[in-house]
Write an enzyme that holds these catalytic residues in place. Structure first.
Site, PDB file in Angstrom:
ATOM      1  N   VAL A  28      14.981  -0.128  -6.341  1.00 57.28           N
ATOM      2  CA  VAL A  28      15.431  -1.484  -6.684  1.00 57.28           C
ATOM      3  C   VAL A  28      15.328  -1.786  -8.182  1.00 57.28           C
ATOM      4  CG1 VAL A  28      14.895  -2.456  -4.405  1.00 57.28           C
ATOM      5  CG2 VAL A  28      13.167  -2.565  -6.238  1.00 57.28           C
ATOM      6  N   ASN A  74      12.078  -7.650  -1.026  1.00 58.35           N
ATOM      7  CA  ASN A  74      10.716  -7.511  -0.502  1.00 58.35           C
ATOM      8  C   ASN A  74       9.962  -6.317  -1.093  1.00 58.35           C
ATOM      9  OD1 ASN A  74       8.598  -7.837   1.780  1.00 58.35           O
ATOM     10  ND2 ASN A  74       9.349  -5.742   2.013  1.00 58.35           N
ATOM     11  N   TYR A  89       1.041  -7.540 -11.950  1.00 54.31           N
ATOM     12  CA  TYR A  89       1.467  -8.016 -10.620  1.00 54.31           C
ATOM     13  C   TYR A  89       1.505  -9.542 -10.603  1.00 54.31           C
ATOM     14  CZ  TYR A  89       1.574  -8.212  -5.465  1.00 54.31           C
ATOM     15  OH  TYR A  89       1.918  -8.452  -4.151  1.00 54.31           O
ATOM     16  N   LYS A 116       4.901 -11.694 -10.004  1.00 52.94           N
ATOM     17  CA  LYS A 116       5.063 -12.573  -8.841  1.00 52.94           C
ATOM     18  C   LYS A 116       5.252 -14.038  -9.273  1.00 52.94           C
ATOM     19  CE  LYS A 116       4.914  -9.451  -5.544  1.00 52.94           C
ATOM     20  NZ  LYS A 116       6.094  -9.137  -4.732  1.00 52.94           N
TER      21      LYS A 116
HETATM   22  N1  LIG Z   1       0.185  -6.511   1.694  1.00 54.91           N
HETATM   23  C1  LIG Z   1      -0.223  -7.616   1.108  1.00 54.91           C
HETATM   24  O1  LIG Z   1      -1.399  -8.010   1.227  1.00 54.91           O
HETATM   25  C2  LIG Z   1       0.752  -8.433   0.297  1.00 54.91           C
HETATM   26  C3  LIG Z   1       0.339  -9.683  -0.149  1.00 54.91           C
HETATM   27  C4  LIG Z   1       1.221 -10.448  -0.900  1.00 54.91           C
HETATM   28  C5  LIG Z   1       2.488  -9.980  -1.192  1.00 54.91           C
HETATM   29  N2  LIG Z   1       2.858  -8.750  -0.758  1.00 54.91           N
HETATM   30  C6  LIG Z   1       4.205  -8.290  -1.106  1.00 54.91           C
HETATM   31  O2  LIG Z   1       4.887  -7.930   0.072  1.00 54.91           O
HETATM   32  C7  LIG Z   1       5.936  -7.011  -0.262  1.00 54.91           C
HETATM   33  C8  LIG Z   1       5.906  -5.857   0.730  1.00 54.91           C
HETATM   34  O3  LIG Z   1       4.698  -5.143   0.546  1.00 54.91           O
HETATM   35  P1  LIG Z   1       3.866  -4.482   1.745  1.00 54.91           P
HETATM   36  O4  LIG Z   1       2.520  -5.101   1.721  1.00 54.91           O
HETATM   37  O5  LIG Z   1       4.651  -4.469   2.988  1.00 54.91           O
HETATM   38  O6  LIG Z   1       3.662  -3.022   1.126  1.00 54.91           O
HETATM   39  P2  LIG Z   1       4.103  -1.562   1.619  1.00 54.91           P
HETATM   40  O7  LIG Z   1       3.578  -0.646   0.566  1.00 54.91           O
HETATM   41  O8  LIG Z   1       3.670  -1.356   3.024  1.00 54.91           O
HETATM   42  O9  LIG Z   1       5.699  -1.629   1.571  1.00 54.91           O
HETATM   43  C9  LIG Z   1       6.394  -1.700   0.365  1.00 54.91           C
HETATM   44  C10 LIG Z   1       7.646  -0.853   0.470  1.00 54.91           C
HETATM   45  O10 LIG Z   1       8.376  -0.981  -0.760  1.00 54.91           O
HETATM   46  C11 LIG Z   1       8.892   0.287  -1.098  1.00 54.91           C
HETATM   47  N3  LIG Z   1       9.176   0.396  -2.531  1.00 54.91           N
HETATM   48  C12 LIG Z   1       8.279   0.491  -3.533  1.00 54.91           C
HETATM   49  N4  LIG Z   1       8.902   0.619  -4.706  1.00 54.91           N
HETATM   50  C13 LIG Z   1      10.234   0.592  -4.440  1.00 54.91           C
HETATM   51  C14 LIG Z   1      11.396   0.673  -5.238  1.00 54.91           C
HETATM   52  N5  LIG Z   1      11.304   0.847  -6.569  1.00 54.91           N
HETATM   53  N6  LIG Z   1      12.605   0.605  -4.645  1.00 54.91           N
HETATM   54  C15 LIG Z   1      12.707   0.454  -3.294  1.00 54.91           C
HETATM   55  N7  LIG Z   1      11.631   0.378  -2.486  1.00 54.91           N
HETATM   56  C16 LIG Z   1      10.411   0.441  -3.054  1.00 54.91           C
HETATM   57  C17 LIG Z   1       7.796   1.265  -0.665  1.00 54.91           C
HETATM   58  O11 LIG Z   1       8.285   2.594  -0.529  1.00 54.91           O
HETATM   59  C18 LIG Z   1       7.330   0.650   0.646  1.00 54.91           C
HETATM   60  O12 LIG Z   1       8.047   1.174   1.745  1.00 54.91           O
HETATM   61  C19 LIG Z   1       5.687  -6.611  -1.716  1.00 54.91           C
HETATM   62  O13 LIG Z   1       6.576  -7.302  -2.554  1.00 54.91           O
HETATM   63  C20 LIG Z   1       4.263  -7.056  -1.979  1.00 54.91           C
HETATM   64  O14 LIG Z   1       4.044  -7.338  -3.339  1.00 54.91           O
HETATM   65  C21 LIG Z   1       2.023  -7.966  -0.011  1.00 54.91           C
END
Ligand SMILES: NC(=O)c1ccc[n+]([C@@H]2O[C@H](COP(=O)([O-])OP(=O)(O)OC[C@H]3O[C@@H](n4cnc5c(N)ncnc54)[C@H](O)[C@@H]3O)[C@@H](O)[C@H]2O)c1
Length: 254
Positions: free
Chosen positions: A63, A89, A155, A159
């Site tokens: 992305v 996402n 980060y 965000k």
């Molecule tokens: N897990 C948490 O506690 C949490 C809290 C707040 C926000 N978030 C946000 O939620 C979103 C999803 O995260 P998650 O927790 O499911 O993590 P995750 O690591 O399980 O999933 C993230 C996915 O994004 C993909 N990804 C990473 N870089 C990429 C790129 N350059 N191009 C395309 N895909 C890419 C990864 O391969 C992975 O499959 C993120 O934006 C994260 O910042 C997560």
């Protein structure tokens, strides 16, 4: 079946929140372009859902690269003829690194994926939405988009930027049928962790006690965040635009 006849694109679809979101959207009738940078788990998800009769197309893309973003949006229009819902996402963490310890490489990597990614996708999706007469964007921001104590600097900055991007799009395009909202998850049980194996000691020593003292007692399941994203993407949220929704078990309220 809130998404029957609709086409959605989800980034970060191979894992965690994105994976749960793809499952939720297809369960409610959407055709989905599932995008991730890692191929094998993405294809496994696509095959699993197709076997259940879902309309899903996998697209391996980074992305952070404009050419890949072009490819993923073109996949939606060439395979399904349109795009109704864009869910930005995909995201990576920053090892909890405070600003003085942030290398330029770490800064650029985190900003490229977490902020440039949503910007590049919105920049290409909005003209398409305008041509179609409307569209819907849901960005995955974070509790770190609302306050400074839950992650490192890159980060947190990225965000906060996603929150600003969301509001700016809502302001500029709301009158032309485009809604743009964001969820701010708290702690969610996914693979994201702190972003690698060598966290910043300085960052962790500040952030960990804060998280332990303030975070809600329960960590969310990815499906609980996916449900909130699906709500914002659906017509049930038809009058929500520019909303920044904490999905954090009450953490931000404290
Ligand atoms: N897990 C948490 O506690 C949490 C809290 C707040 C926000 N978030 C946000 O939620 C979103 C999803 O995260 P998650 O927790 O499911 O993590 P995750 O690591 O399980 O999933 C993230 C996915 O994004 C993909 N990804 C990473 N870089 C990429 C790129 N350059 N191009 C395309 N895909 C890419 C990864 O391969 C992975 O499959 C993120 O934006 C994260 O910042 C997560």
């Amino acid at each position: 079946m809130r998404f029957e006849q609709q086409v959605a694109l989800v980034t970060g679809a191979a894992s965690g929140i994105g994976r749960a979101l793809v499952q939720r959207l297809v369960a409610e009738g959407a055709a989905v372009v599932a995008v991730d940078i890692v191929e094998a788990p993405l294809q496994a998800l696509v095959e699993e859902l197709r076997e259940q009769g879902a309309k899903v197309t996998g697209c391996t893309a980074n992305v952070a690269l404009d050419s890949d973003v072009d490819t993923m949006l073109t996949t939606a229009t060439s395979v399904y003829g349109r795009l109704d819902i864009l869910c930005n996402n995909a995201g990576i963490m920053d090892l909890m690194t405070p600003v003085a310890d942030v290398t330029l490489d770490l800064w650029e990597r985190v900003l490229a994926v977490n902020l440039n990614g949503p910007f590049l996708a919105c920049r290409r999706a909005i003209p398409l939405f305008l041509e179609q007469g409307g569209g819907n964007i849901v960005n995955t921001a974070s509790e770190a988009g609302l306050r400074g104590g839950t992650a490192g600097t890159p980060y947190t900055v990225a965000k906060h930027g996603v929150v600003g991007l969301t509001r700016s799009i809502a302001f500029h395009y709301g009158e032309r049928g485009i809604r743009c909202n964001a969820v701010c998850p708290g702690a969610v049980a996914t693979a994201i962790g702190i972003g690698g194996s060598a966290p910043s000691e300085a960052g962790l020593s500040r952030v960990s006690p804060f998280l332990q003292a303030s975070a809600p007692s329960r960590i969310a399941a990815p499906e609980e965040i996916a449900a909130a994203i699906a709500f914002l993407a659906s017509n049930d949220a038809s009058y929500l635009n520019g909303a920044i929704l904490p999905v954090d078990g009450g953490w931000f309220a404290a």
